[in-house]
Design an enzyme around this catalytic site. Structure first.
Site, PDB file in Angstrom:
ATOM      1  N   ILE A 119       0.822  -1.212   0.000  1.00 22.37           N
ATOM      2  CA  ILE A 119       0.000   0.000   0.000  1.00 22.37           C
ATOM      3  C   ILE A 119       0.865   1.276   0.000  1.00 22.37           C
ATOM      4  O   ILE A 119       0.399   2.348  -0.386  1.00 22.37           O
ATOM      5  CB  ILE A 119      -0.956  -0.020   1.229  1.00 22.37           C
ATOM      6  CG1 ILE A 119      -2.199   0.807   0.973  1.00 22.37           C
ATOM      7  CG2 ILE A 119      -0.250   0.399   2.505  1.00 22.37           C
ATOM      8  CD1 ILE A 119      -3.298   0.593   2.011  1.00 22.37           C
ATOM      9  N   HIS A 171       6.192 -11.826   5.823  1.00 23.26           N
ATOM     10  CA  HIS A 171       5.947 -11.447   4.428  1.00 23.26           C
ATOM     11  C   HIS A 171       7.270 -11.123   3.771  1.00 23.26           C
ATOM     12  O   HIS A 171       8.125 -10.471   4.364  1.00 23.26           O
ATOM     13  CB  HIS A 171       4.993 -10.242   4.351  1.00 23.26           C
ATOM     14  CG  HIS A 171       5.350  -9.134   5.259  1.00 23.26           C
ATOM     15  ND1 HIS A 171       5.102  -9.170   6.622  1.00 23.26           N
ATOM     16  CD2 HIS A 171       5.989  -7.962   5.031  1.00 23.26           C
ATOM     17  CE1 HIS A 171       5.558  -8.069   7.176  1.00 23.26           C
ATOM     18  NE2 HIS A 171       6.116  -7.316   6.234  1.00 23.26           N
ATOM     19  N   HIS A 212       9.201  -9.154   1.015  1.00 19.08           N
ATOM     20  CA  HIS A 212       9.080  -7.977   0.155  1.00 19.08           C
ATOM     21  C   HIS A 212       9.767  -8.270  -1.177  1.00 19.08           C
ATOM     22  O   HIS A 212      10.870  -8.819  -1.209  1.00 19.08           O
ATOM     23  CB  HIS A 212       9.796  -6.771   0.774  1.00 19.08           C
ATOM     24  CG  HIS A 212       9.162  -6.232   2.014  1.00 19.08           C
ATOM     25  ND1 HIS A 212       8.362  -5.102   2.012  1.00 19.08           N
ATOM     26  CD2 HIS A 212       9.217  -6.635   3.299  1.00 19.08           C
ATOM     27  CE1 HIS A 212       7.957  -4.849   3.256  1.00 19.08           C
ATOM     28  NE2 HIS A 212       8.465  -5.757   4.051  1.00 19.08           N
TER      29      HIS A 212
HETATM   30  P1  AMP Z   1       7.123  -4.636   7.355  1.00 18.46           P
HETATM   31  O1  AMP Z   1       7.578  -3.285   7.773  1.00 18.46           O
HETATM   32  O2  AMP Z   1       8.221  -5.522   6.834  1.00 18.46           O
HETATM   33  O3  AMP Z   1       6.278  -5.308   8.414  1.00 18.46           O
HETATM   34  O4  AMP Z   1       6.214  -4.409   6.104  1.00 18.46           O
HETATM   35  C1  AMP Z   1       4.850  -4.169   6.207  1.00 18.46           C
HETATM   36  C2  AMP Z   1       4.428  -3.646   4.881  1.00 18.46           C
HETATM   37  O5  AMP Z   1       3.036  -3.796   4.754  1.00 18.46           O
HETATM   38  C3  AMP Z   1       4.744  -2.162   4.677  1.00 18.46           C
HETATM   39  O6  AMP Z   1       5.582  -2.004   3.545  1.00 18.46           O
HETATM   40  C4  AMP Z   1       3.374  -1.524   4.506  1.00 18.46           C
HETATM   41  O7  AMP Z   1       3.368  -0.498   3.556  1.00 18.46           O
HETATM   42  C5  AMP Z   1       2.534  -2.708   4.056  1.00 18.46           C
HETATM   43  N1  AMP Z   1       1.117  -2.636   4.363  1.00 18.46           N
HETATM   44  C6  AMP Z   1       0.545  -2.291   5.547  1.00 18.46           C
HETATM   45  N2  AMP Z   1      -0.783  -2.366   5.464  1.00 18.46           N
HETATM   46  C7  AMP Z   1      -1.073  -2.755   4.192  1.00 18.46           C
HETATM   47  C8  AMP Z   1      -2.280  -3.002   3.473  1.00 18.46           C
HETATM   48  N3  AMP Z   1      -3.469  -2.861   4.043  1.00 18.46           N
HETATM   49  N4  AMP Z   1      -2.188  -3.401   2.190  1.00 18.46           N
HETATM   50  C9  AMP Z   1      -0.986  -3.540   1.605  1.00 18.46           C
HETATM   51  N5  AMP Z   1       0.187  -3.340   2.218  1.00 18.46           N
HETATM   52  C10 AMP Z   1       0.147  -2.936   3.495  1.00 18.46           C
END
Ligand code: AMP
Length: 104
Positions: free
Chosen positions: A29, A97, A99
């Site tokens: 997002i 997750h 990236h």
């Molecule tokens: P991390 O910091 O590795 O936990 O990555 C979490 C990621 O999830 C970040 O890059 C956020 O931008 C992404 N994120 C958070 N909420 C959402 C959402 N609803 N849809 C898509 N990505 C998201």
């Protein structure tokens, strides 16, 4: 329940790029690159530190899905794959997750 489980359950919307029985791929997002995807196992595992031996195939599947998605989106020439591990490691969502980032 994590935000990613809510996305998997279609309780909140997301741009879904790919999905199979075990894995979902969504667009981040808040993209940090032209292509920024998250490859997420449907199983809720908080961090890489929590993976068990029984999860090793699932973790391998994340990388297999990543390379297939990269190919399908025409970014397979170069891309970066990473996990943030733990809050101090930049992890915000406690559901592992992978990236995938590319600027192609
Ligand atoms: P991390 O910091 O590795 O936990 O990555 C979490 C990621 O999830 C970040 O890059 C956020 O931008 C992404 N994120 C958070 N909420 C959402 C959402 N609803 N849809 C898509 N990505 C998201």
């Amino acid at each position: 329940m994590t935000i990613f489980t809510k996305i998997i359950n279609r309780e909140i919307p997301s741009e879904i790029i790919f999905e199979n029985e075990k894995v979902i791929v969504i667009k981040d997002i808040n993209p940090q690159a032209k292509t920024h995807l998250l490859i997420i196992p449907k199983k809720e595992i908080p961090t890489i530190n929590d993976i068990q031996e029984e999860d090793t195939e699932l973790i391998a599947e994340l990388f297999f899905v990543a390379k297939n998605v990269a190919k399908n989106l025409w970014v397979s020439d170069w891309y970066k794959l990473h996990f943030n591990v733990g809050e101090k490691g930049g992890q915000e969502v406690m559901h592992i997750h992978l990236h995938l980032l590319s600027n192609i």
